[in-house]
Design a protein around this motif. Structure first.
Motif, PDB file in Angstrom:
ATOM      1  N   GLU A  96      67.336  34.727  44.859  1.00 41.69           N
ATOM      2  CA  GLU A  96      66.069  35.427  44.654  1.00 41.69           C
ATOM      3  C   GLU A  96      66.263  36.823  44.081  1.00 41.69           C
ATOM      4  OE1 GLU A  96      62.021  35.866  44.470  1.00 41.69           O
ATOM      5  OE2 GLU A  96      63.175  34.055  44.876  1.00 41.69           O
ATOM      6  N   GLY A  97      67.235  37.563  44.597  1.00 41.60           N
ATOM      7  CA  GLY A  97      67.482  38.907  44.081  1.00 41.60           C
ATOM      8  C   GLY A  97      67.893  38.892  42.625  1.00 41.60           C
ATOM      9  N   TYR A  98      68.749  37.954  42.272  1.00 44.83           N
ATOM     10  CA  TYR A  98      69.173  37.840  40.879  1.00 44.83           C
ATOM     11  C   TYR A  98      67.994  37.452  39.997  1.00 44.83           C
ATOM     12  CZ  TYR A  98      71.434  36.135  36.688  1.00 44.83           C
ATOM     13  OH  TYR A  98      71.783  35.934  35.390  1.00 44.83           O
ATOM     14  N   ASP A  99      67.160  36.520  40.483  1.00 44.71           N
ATOM     15  CA  ASP A  99      66.016  36.076  39.692  1.00 44.71           C
ATOM     16  C   ASP A  99      65.052  37.218  39.388  1.00 44.71           C
ATOM     17  OD1 ASP A  99      67.007  33.524  39.710  1.00 44.71           O
ATOM     18  OD2 ASP A  99      65.719  32.808  41.325  1.00 44.71           O
ATOM     19  N   ARG A 100      64.911  38.138  40.311  1.00 46.83           N
ATOM     20  CA  ARG A 100      63.973  39.239  40.116  1.00 46.83           C
ATOM     21  C   ARG A 100      64.572  40.429  39.372  1.00 46.83           C
ATOM     22  NH1 ARG A 100      59.262  38.972  43.246  1.00 46.83           N
ATOM     23  NH2 ARG A 100      59.263  37.190  44.645  1.00 46.83           N
ATOM     24  N   LEU A 101      65.883  40.563  39.388  1.00 40.70           N
ATOM     25  CA  LEU A 101      66.497  41.766  38.839  1.00 40.70           C
ATOM     26  C   LEU A 101      67.333  41.543  37.579  1.00 40.70           C
ATOM     27  CD1 LEU A 101      67.596  43.458  42.173  1.00 40.70           C
ATOM     28  CD2 LEU A 101      65.651  44.042  40.734  1.00 40.70           C
ATOM     29  N   TRP A 102      67.383  40.331  37.056  1.00 38.60           N
ATOM     30  CA  TRP A 102      68.274  40.099  35.936  1.00 38.60           C
ATOM     31  C   TRP A 102      67.854  40.894  34.700  1.00 38.60           C
ATOM     32  CZ3 TRP A 102      67.357  38.102  31.098  1.00 38.60           C
ATOM     33  CH2 TRP A 102      66.137  37.461  30.900  1.00 38.60           C
ATOM     34  N   GLU A 103      66.543  41.098  34.511  1.00 40.12           N
ATOM     35  CA  GLU A 103      66.098  41.853  33.341  1.00 40.12           C
ATOM     36  C   GLU A 103      66.580  43.298  33.404  1.00 40.12           C
ATOM     37  OE1 GLU A 103      63.883  40.220  35.300  1.00 40.12           O
ATOM     38  OE2 GLU A 103      62.807  38.770  34.069  1.00 40.12           O
ATOM     39  N   SER A 145      73.129  47.056  31.623  1.00 40.33           N
ATOM     40  CA  SER A 145      74.501  46.668  31.278  1.00 40.33           C
ATOM     41  C   SER A 145      74.729  46.517  29.784  1.00 40.33           C
ATOM     42  CB  SER A 145      74.862  45.351  31.958  1.00 40.33           C
ATOM     43  OG  SER A 145      74.768  45.477  33.348  1.00 40.33           O
ATOM     44  N   LEU A 146      73.751  45.994  29.084  1.00 41.79           N
ATOM     45  CA  LEU A 146      73.912  45.713  27.655  1.00 41.79           C
ATOM     46  C   LEU A 146      72.930  46.541  26.847  1.00 41.79           C
ATOM     47  CD1 LEU A 146      74.091  41.835  27.892  1.00 41.79           C
ATOM     48  CD2 LEU A 146      76.011  43.388  27.664  1.00 41.79           C
ATOM     49  N   LYS A 147      73.283  46.790  25.646  1.00 40.79           N
ATOM     50  CA  LYS A 147      72.388  47.489  24.738  1.00 40.79           C
ATOM     51  C   LYS A 147      71.842  46.483  23.736  1.00 40.79           C
ATOM     52  CE  LYS A 147      73.125  51.590  26.321  1.00 40.79           C
ATOM     53  NZ  LYS A 147      72.187  52.079  27.276  1.00 40.79           N
ATOM     54  N   PHE A 148      70.547  46.508  23.550  1.00 43.89           N
ATOM     55  CA  PHE A 148      69.948  45.627  22.559  1.00 43.89           C
ATOM     56  C   PHE A 148      70.246  46.161  21.168  1.00 43.89           C
ATOM     57  CE2 PHE A 148      67.237  44.732  26.236  1.00 43.89           C
ATOM     58  CZ  PHE A 148      67.278  43.350  26.222  1.00 43.89           C
TER      59      PHE A 148
END
Length: 111
Positions: free
Chosen positions: A56-63, A69-72
């Motif tokens: 659940e935590g990953y599902d809510r915080l992945w964005e 972590s990454l740059k678009f």
């Protein structure tokens, strides 16, 4: 909608149907009777609940993690919201083609 047939469909009689809460209770009771005495089914349900709660935590915080972590890529005036839309649209298109590919390889005439 036009290509998927509904074989053996019977419309329920709304006058004699039960309330939604009663139907829910009946469904839960039936599910419990199926689970009772079948250890493997109980283990599958419990493991599904634990995996669902753990992710659940990953599902809510992945964005947020993705943004930090990454740059678009900086292409024009594309904001992170637009990039997430592009990612979502690309995933949906990919799933569509995978489903079409799988449909050609699976026998869908037998339920």
């Amino acid at each position: 909608m036009w290509k998927i047939p509904e074989n053996h469909f019977e419309r329920s009689n709304k006058e004699h149907s039960e309330t939604p809460w009663k139907e829910l209770t009946n469904t839960l009771r039936t599910g419990y009777t199926v689970l009772r005495g079948r250890r493997i089914l109980v283990m599958l349900v419990v493991s599904s609940l634990l995996i669902g709660a753990g992710s659940e935590g990953y599902d809510r915080l992945w964005e947020d993690n993705f943004i930090i972590s990454l740059k678009f890529p900086e292409i024009g005036h594309l904001t992170p919201a637009i990039w997430f839309g592009i990612i979502s649209l690309s995933g949906n298109i990919l799933c569509y083609f995978i489903a079409r590919w799988a449909r050609t390889r699976l026998d869908t005439s037998d339920s």
